[in-house]
Design a protein around this motif. Sequence first.
Motif, mmCIF file in Angstrom:
data_model
loop_
_atom_site.group_PDB
_atom_site.id
_atom_site.type_symbol
_atom_site.label_atom_id
_atom_site.label_comp_id
_atom_site.label_asym_id
_atom_site.label_seq_id
_atom_site.Cartn_x
_atom_site.Cartn_y
_atom_site.Cartn_z
ATOM 1 N N VAL A 1 48.448 68.322 20.385
ATOM 2 C CA VAL A 1 48.718 67.679 19.107
ATOM 3 C C VAL A 1 48.185 68.529 17.958
ATOM 4 O O VAL A 1 48.872 68.744 16.961
ATOM 5 C CB VAL A 1 48.101 66.258 19.056
ATOM 6 N N LYS B 1 54.348 62.305 18.115
ATOM 7 C CA LYS B 1 55.540 61.763 17.449
ATOM 8 C C LYS B 1 55.219 61.160 16.082
ATOM 9 O O LYS B 1 56.064 60.523 15.472
ATOM 10 C CB LYS B 1 56.182 60.692 18.328
ATOM 11 N N ASN B 2 53.969 61.352 15.613
ATOM 12 C CA ASN B 2 53.489 60.792 14.338
ATOM 13 C C ASN B 2 53.554 59.267 14.298
ATOM 14 O O ASN B 2 53.700 58.673 13.231
ATOM 15 C CB ASN B 2 54.237 61.385 13.142
ATOM 16 N N LYS B 3 53.429 58.625 15.448
ATOM 17 C CA LYS B 3 53.367 57.163 15.498
ATOM 18 C C LYS B 3 51.916 56.735 15.316
ATOM 19 O O LYS B 3 50.991 57.472 15.635
ATOM 20 C CB LYS B 3 53.901 56.651 16.832
ATOM 21 N N GLU B 4 51.728 55.535 14.808
ATOM 22 C CA GLU B 4 50.380 55.039 14.540
ATOM 23 C C GLU B 4 49.695 54.579 15.820
ATOM 24 O O GLU B 4 50.297 53.897 16.645
ATOM 25 C CB GLU B 4 50.421 53.883 13.553
ATOM 26 N N ASN C 1 45.592 57.134 13.317
ATOM 27 C CA ASN C 1 45.990 58.543 13.467
ATOM 28 C C ASN C 1 46.098 59.262 12.141
ATOM 29 O O ASN C 1 45.995 60.482 12.104
ATOM 30 C CB ASN C 1 47.281 58.674 14.283
ATOM 31 N N ASN C 2 46.260 58.580 11.027
ATOM 32 C CA ASN C 2 46.297 59.292 9.754
ATOM 33 C C ASN C 2 44.921 59.764 9.329
ATOM 34 O O ASN C 2 44.791 60.548 8.402
ATOM 35 C CB ASN C 2 46.957 58.444 8.660
ATOM 36 N N LYS D 1 45.266 67.143 11.556
ATOM 37 C CA LYS D 1 46.106 67.984 12.429
ATOM 38 C C LYS D 1 46.176 69.370 11.859
ATOM 39 O O LYS D 1 46.048 69.612 10.727
ATOM 40 C CB LYS D 1 47.506 67.411 12.543
ATOM 41 N N LEU E 1 50.795 60.299 19.034
ATOM 42 C CA LEU E 1 50.302 61.161 17.961
ATOM 43 C C LEU E 1 51.246 62.336 17.726
ATOM 44 O O LEU E 1 51.508 62.716 16.590
ATOM 45 C CB LEU E 1 48.906 61.683 18.293
#
Length: 108
Positions: free
Chosen positions: A36, A74-77, A103-104, A108, A72
């Motif tokens: 990630v 896939k940028n999903k919460e 995750n925000n 990254k 993460l």
Amino acid sequence: MDTDSIVVNKEIPKKFIRNDLGMFKKVCDILEGIFVAPKLYYLKTKNESTITEIRKAKGIGDDLSRNDYINLLKNKEIIINKERWFLSKSEGTIQSKNIKIKNNSIKK
């Protein structure tokens, strides 16, 4: 990964794999890798007949599941409850609090 480790998608020629300085050392085969961000990855490895899952998430610990890493990526919460210790110098106390990590808040 650590700075002294690499993951490759091909076999390294045997002439480069030795315990000598400057050579590669094969530690394991990677069956699956989800990368990630730096210091945020999941590996499923095989060493001889042993299969191991390695989870690295700096600042979070081993609380993430394989699906969390996929989400993460896939940028999903995802939300993780984590116990943290807080020092109050003015009160002279240490408190334990459960906090939510989204995750925000993971860089990254």
